[in-house]
Design a protein around this motif. Structure first.
Motif, PDB file in Angstrom:
ATOM      1  N   THR A 193      84.517 -34.339  46.752  1.00  0.00           N
ATOM      2  CA  THR A 193      83.396 -33.397  46.757  1.00  0.00           C
ATOM      3  C   THR A 193      82.212 -33.944  45.963  1.00  0.00           C
ATOM      4  OG1 THR A 193      84.368 -32.161  44.899  1.00  0.00           O
ATOM      5  CG2 THR A 193      84.824 -31.347  47.122  1.00  0.00           C
ATOM      6  N   ARG A 194      82.491 -34.677  44.897  1.00  0.00           N
ATOM      7  CA  ARG A 194      81.388 -35.296  44.154  1.00  0.00           C
ATOM      8  C   ARG A 194      80.678 -36.337  45.022  1.00  0.00           C
ATOM      9  NH1 ARG A 194      84.975 -34.844  39.643  1.00  0.00           N
ATOM     10  NH2 ARG A 194      85.752 -36.976  39.960  1.00  0.00           N
ATOM     11  N   ALA A 195      81.440 -37.083  45.801  1.00  0.00           N
ATOM     12  CA  ALA A 195      80.835 -38.074  46.692  1.00  0.00           C
ATOM     13  C   ALA A 195      79.993 -37.400  47.759  1.00  0.00           C
ATOM     14  CB  ALA A 195      81.929 -38.929  47.338  1.00  0.00           C
ATOM     15  N   PHE A 196      80.460 -36.271  48.280  1.00  0.00           N
ATOM     16  CA  PHE A 196      79.663 -35.535  49.261  1.00  0.00           C
ATOM     17  C   PHE A 196      78.344 -35.079  48.644  1.00  0.00           C
ATOM     18  CE2 PHE A 196      83.752 -34.119  51.591  1.00  0.00           C
ATOM     19  CZ  PHE A 196      83.632 -35.154  52.505  1.00  0.00           C
ATOM     20  N   GLY A 197      78.407 -34.578  47.420  1.00  0.00           N
ATOM     21  CA  GLY A 197      77.188 -34.141  46.755  1.00  0.00           C
ATOM     22  C   GLY A 197      76.219 -35.282  46.521  1.00  0.00           C
ATOM     23  N   LYS A 198      76.755 -36.421  46.094  1.00  0.00           N
ATOM     24  CA  LYS A 198      75.912 -37.594  45.872  1.00  0.00           C
ATOM     25  C   LYS A 198      75.266 -38.043  47.176  1.00  0.00           C
ATOM     26  CE  LYS A 198      76.064 -42.388  44.241  1.00  0.00           C
ATOM     27  NZ  LYS A 198      76.924 -43.497  43.747  1.00  0.00           N
ATOM     28  N   ALA A 199      76.037 -38.049  48.248  1.00  0.00           N
ATOM     29  CA  ALA A 199      75.502 -38.472  49.552  1.00  0.00           C
ATOM     30  C   ALA A 199      74.407 -37.528  50.022  1.00  0.00           C
ATOM     31  CB  ALA A 199      76.626 -38.550  50.575  1.00  0.00           C
ATOM     32  N   SER A 200      74.601 -36.230  49.816  1.00  0.00           N
ATOM     33  CA  SER A 200      73.577 -35.253  50.218  1.00  0.00           C
ATOM     34  C   SER A 200      72.274 -35.492  49.476  1.00  0.00           C
ATOM     35  CB  SER A 200      74.072 -33.828  49.946  1.00  0.00           C
ATOM     36  OG  SER A 200      75.173 -33.519  50.752  1.00  0.00           O
ATOM     37  N   HIS A 201      72.385 -35.864  48.204  1.00  0.00           N
ATOM     38  CA  HIS A 201      71.198 -36.074  47.377  1.00  0.00           C
ATOM     39  C   HIS A 201      70.493 -37.381  47.731  1.00  0.00           C
ATOM     40  CE1 HIS A 201      68.573 -35.904  43.912  1.00  0.00           C
ATOM     41  NE2 HIS A 201      69.004 -37.094  43.520  1.00  0.00           N
ATOM     42  N   GLU A 202      71.268 -38.449  47.919  1.00  0.00           N
ATOM     43  CA  GLU A 202      70.663 -39.765  48.087  1.00  0.00           C
ATOM     44  C   GLU A 202      70.303 -40.102  49.535  1.00  0.00           C
ATOM     45  OE1 GLU A 202      72.920 -42.844  46.244  1.00  0.00           O
ATOM     46  OE2 GLU A 202      73.038 -41.822  44.301  1.00  0.00           O
ATOM     47  N   ALA A 203      71.032 -39.551  50.487  1.00  0.00           N
ATOM     48  CA  ALA A 203      70.804 -39.931  51.884  1.00  0.00           C
ATOM     49  C   ALA A 203      69.933 -38.940  52.641  1.00  0.00           C
ATOM     50  CB  ALA A 203      72.139 -40.092  52.614  1.00  0.00           C
ATOM     51  N   ASN A 204      69.623 -37.819  52.020  1.00  0.00           N
ATOM     52  CA  ASN A 204      68.879 -36.771  52.738  1.00  0.00           C
ATOM     53  C   ASN A 204      67.546 -36.470  52.075  1.00  0.00           C
ATOM     54  OD1 ASN A 204      68.572 -34.867  54.819  1.00  0.00           O
ATOM     55  ND2 ASN A 204      69.307 -33.222  53.503  1.00  0.00           N
ATOM     56  N   ARG A 205      66.898 -37.478  51.564  1.00  0.00           N
ATOM     57  CA  ARG A 205      65.636 -37.255  50.853  1.00  0.00           C
ATOM     58  C   ARG A 205      64.523 -36.785  51.776  1.00  0.00           C
ATOM     59  NH1 ARG A 205      65.501 -42.457  46.660  1.00  0.00           N
ATOM     60  NH2 ARG A 205      67.424 -41.905  45.546  1.00  0.00           N
ATOM     61  N   TYR A 206      64.656 -37.044  53.076  1.00  0.00           N
ATOM     62  CA  TYR A 206      63.603 -36.674  54.017  1.00  0.00           C
ATOM     63  C   TYR A 206      63.989 -35.474  54.885  1.00  0.00           C
ATOM     64  CZ  TYR A 206      62.147 -41.297  52.526  1.00  0.00           C
ATOM     65  OH  TYR A 206      61.805 -42.389  51.755  1.00  0.00           O
ATOM     66  N   GLY A 207      65.134 -34.848  54.591  1.00  0.00           N
ATOM     67  CA  GLY A 207      65.528 -33.636  55.297  1.00  0.00           C
ATOM     68  C   GLY A 207      66.109 -33.836  56.673  1.00  0.00           C
ATOM     69  N   ASN A 208      66.430 -35.065  57.049  1.00  0.00           N
ATOM     70  CA  ASN A 208      66.983 -35.301  58.382  1.00  0.00           C
ATOM     71  C   ASN A 208      68.398 -34.769  58.533  1.00  0.00           C
ATOM     72  OD1 ASN A 208      64.685 -36.797  59.364  1.00  0.00           O
ATOM     73  ND2 ASN A 208      65.354 -38.498  58.068  1.00  0.00           N
ATOM     74  N   LEU A 209      69.082 -34.549  57.409  1.00  0.00           N
ATOM     75  CA  LEU A 209      70.462 -34.065  57.450  1.00  0.00           C
ATOM     76  C   LEU A 209      70.562 -32.610  57.010  1.00  0.00           C
ATOM     77  CD1 LEU A 209      72.226 -37.205  55.939  1.00  0.00           C
ATOM     78  CD2 LEU A 209      71.675 -36.714  58.329  1.00  0.00           C
ATOM     79  N   GLY A 210      69.455 -31.873  57.158  1.00  0.00           N
ATOM     80  CA  GLY A 210      69.432 -30.458  56.815  1.00  0.00           C
ATOM     81  C   GLY A 210      68.576 -30.174  55.596  1.00  0.00           C
ATOM     82  N   PHE A 211      67.937 -29.015  55.604  1.00  0.00           N
ATOM     83  CA  PHE A 211      67.111 -28.627  54.461  1.00  0.00           C
ATOM     84  C   PHE A 211      66.828 -27.131  54.511  1.00  0.00           C
ATOM     85  CE2 PHE A 211      64.090 -29.509  57.865  1.00  0.00           C
ATOM     86  CZ  PHE A 211      63.215 -28.439  57.790  1.00  0.00           C
ATOM     87  N   VAL A 212      66.428 -26.606  53.364  1.00  0.00           N
ATOM     88  CA  VAL A 212      65.943 -25.233  53.242  1.00  0.00           C
ATOM     89  C   VAL A 212      64.614 -25.299  52.523  1.00  0.00           C
ATOM     90  CG1 VAL A 212      66.337 -22.929  52.310  1.00  0.00           C
ATOM     91  CG2 VAL A 212      68.267 -24.276  53.158  1.00  0.00           C
ATOM     92  N   GLN A 213      63.578 -24.783  53.165  1.00  0.00           N
ATOM     93  CA  GLN A 213      62.241 -24.796  52.569  1.00  0.00           C
ATOM     94  C   GLN A 213      61.580 -23.456  52.869  1.00  0.00           C
ATOM     95  OE1 GLN A 213      59.665 -27.895  54.004  1.00  0.00           O
ATOM     96  NE2 GLN A 213      58.314 -27.759  52.234  1.00  0.00           N
ATOM     97  N   GLY A 214      61.587 -22.576  51.860  1.00  0.00           N
ATOM     98  CA  GLY A 214      61.059 -21.234  52.074  1.00  0.00           C
ATOM     99  C   GLY A 214      61.901 -20.508  53.116  1.00  0.00           C
ATOM    100  N   SER A 215      61.248 -19.982  54.131  1.00  0.00           N
ATOM    101  CA  SER A 215      61.950 -19.282  55.205  1.00  0.00           C
ATOM    102  C   SER A 215      62.435 -20.237  56.295  1.00  0.00           C
ATOM    103  CB  SER A 215      61.031 -18.223  55.830  1.00  0.00           C
ATOM    104  OG  SER A 215      59.873 -18.840  56.380  1.00  0.00           O
ATOM    105  N   LYS A 216      62.064 -21.508  56.187  1.00  0.00           N
ATOM    106  CA  LYS A 216      62.456 -22.490  57.193  1.00  0.00           C
ATOM    107  C   LYS A 216      63.760 -23.149  56.789  1.00  0.00           C
ATOM    108  CE  LYS A 216      60.645 -26.408  59.851  1.00  0.00           C
ATOM    109  NZ  LYS A 216      59.528 -27.381  59.992  1.00  0.00           N
ATOM    110  N   LYS A 217      64.725 -23.170  57.717  1.00  0.00           N
ATOM    111  CA  LYS A 217      66.035 -23.733  57.427  1.00  0.00           C
ATOM    112  C   LYS A 217      66.512 -24.579  58.592  1.00  0.00           C
ATOM    113  CE  LYS A 217      70.787 -22.508  56.188  1.00  0.00           C
ATOM    114  NZ  LYS A 217      71.733 -21.407  55.874  1.00  0.00           N
ATOM    115  N   LEU A 218      66.990 -25.763  58.287  1.00  0.00           N
ATOM    116  CA  LEU A 218      67.593 -26.638  59.280  1.00  0.00           C
ATOM    117  C   LEU A 218      68.987 -26.993  58.788  1.00  0.00           C
ATOM    118  CD1 LEU A 218      67.209 -28.309  61.900  1.00  0.00           C
ATOM    119  CD2 LEU A 218      66.486 -30.209  60.454  1.00  0.00           C
ATOM    120  N   SER A 219      69.988 -26.463  59.479  1.00  0.00           N
ATOM    121  CA  SER A 219      71.368 -26.682  59.042  1.00  0.00           C
ATOM    122  C   SER A 219      71.762 -28.137  59.237  1.00  0.00           C
ATOM    123  CB  SER A 219      72.320 -25.787  59.832  1.00  0.00           C
ATOM    124  OG  SER A 219      72.051 -24.427  59.581  1.00  0.00           O
ATOM    125  N   SER A 220      72.590 -28.613  58.348  1.00  0.00           N
ATOM    126  CA  SER A 220      73.065 -29.988  58.457  1.00  0.00           C
ATOM    127  C   SER A 220      73.987 -30.135  59.655  1.00  0.00           C
ATOM    128  CB  SER A 220      73.815 -30.394  57.187  1.00  0.00           C
ATOM    129  OG  SER A 220      74.391 -31.685  57.355  1.00  0.00           O
TER     130      SER A 220
END
Length: 301
Positions: free
Chosen positions: A227-254
């Protein structure tokens, strides 16, 4: 599959599944700020989601009608499901667990602790007994890939059926393939015994997410490491939101569902990609970020 008939005259046929939590599960209950609860409606909702990932129907209304035939509903078919889910007793937890273990600032929420056990039973009336195997294969499909509750896409709420005792990755791969064969969808995929275990042969354009691929990574000594590796991957590999993001009312599921399964004496990351119709997956930056994510969690690309 362990089937139970109370007696020959019984109107009910049942199949019990003993489930063990490998990672803490933050499943919202009546008072989500005070305690977590293992709830049948949550389990049923996840089951329905994973059932949809194997449906190639492109017409939303036809898909909904079929789903309601399986699980019940009021919008199209107005009928009850032939299958009933139940559990004995109550499974609750008040201990607060950190849902973002890769960050220096913890985010603790009430959760069910790892190691907890619960038995869930699938039941049908005897006149529907012939339908039970199909429900069980879809249930077991979910139990290969899914997690439950908050942050379940990143490894929390990982459960393992005690009937799943795999000695090595090859056995897990064969088990998953067998399930897809019994469901009747295996011809749509290619299979391997390591790395990318399942890959869809041809993309399909659906409004709902469908199974695209399944990867397995190198085993760790504990589920918490995964689970720590998953968290690290989410932080380091998704800096541009291609693997999901939440921004205000806009949400893109991973599109990447991550869970943990115990194989032999090791805990392995399982990453499942689900895709719906859209151009985001054909963009080079999506594949770049996805592959970086997989590399961080220990998948050999």
């Amino acid at each position: 599959m362990e089937r139970l008939k109370w007696n020959e005259a019984s109107a009910i046929v049942q199949s019990p599944y003993q489930l063990v939590l490998l990672t803490p599960a933050a499943i919202h209950g009546f008072d989500p700020k005070a305690k977590a609860e293992f709830r049948i409606p949550s389990l049923r909702g996840v089951w329905r989601y994973w059932w949809r990932t194997l449906q190639s129907e492109t017409n939303h209304r036809d898909l909904l009608a079929k789903e309601e035939e399986w699980f019940g509903g009021t919008r199209e078919t107005k009928q009850q499901s032939p299958v009933h889910l139940s559990m004995a007793g109550v499974m609750e937890g008040t201990k607060r667990e950190n849902m973002l273990p890769h960050r220096t600032s913890p985010v603790p929420v009430p959760a069910l602790p790892a190691g907890g056990e619960v038995t869930v039973t699938l039941s049908v009336r005897k006149r529907h007994e012939q339908l039970l195997p199909a429900y069980e294969w879809h249930f077991q499909y979910m139990l290969h890939l899914a997690g439950f509750g908050q942050r379940s896409r990143r490894g929390f709420g990982a459960v393992q059926w005690t009937g799943h005792q795999w000695n090595n990755v090859g056995e897990y791969a064969k088990s998953l393939r067998t399930v897809l064969e019994h469901i009747g969808v295996a011809e749509a995929f290619s299979f391997a015994e390591d790395g990318c275990l399942v890959a869809r042969r041809e993309d399909i354009r659906t409004l709902h997410p469908v199974l695209s691929a399944v990867w397995i990574g190198e085993g760790k000594e504990s589920a918490a490491e995964v689970t720590r590796a998953f968290g690290k991957a989410s932080h380091e590999a998704n800096r541009y939101g291609n693997l999901g993001f939440v921004q205000g009312s806009k949400k893109l599921s991973s599109p990447l569902w991550c869970t943990v399964r115990k194989i032999g004496n090791r805990y392995h990351p399982i990453v499942t990609e689900v895709r719906s119709g859209g151009s985001r997956y054909s963009e080079p930056r999506y594949e770049r970020d996805r592959n970086r994510f997989l590399e961080i969690v220990g998948v050999r690309i």
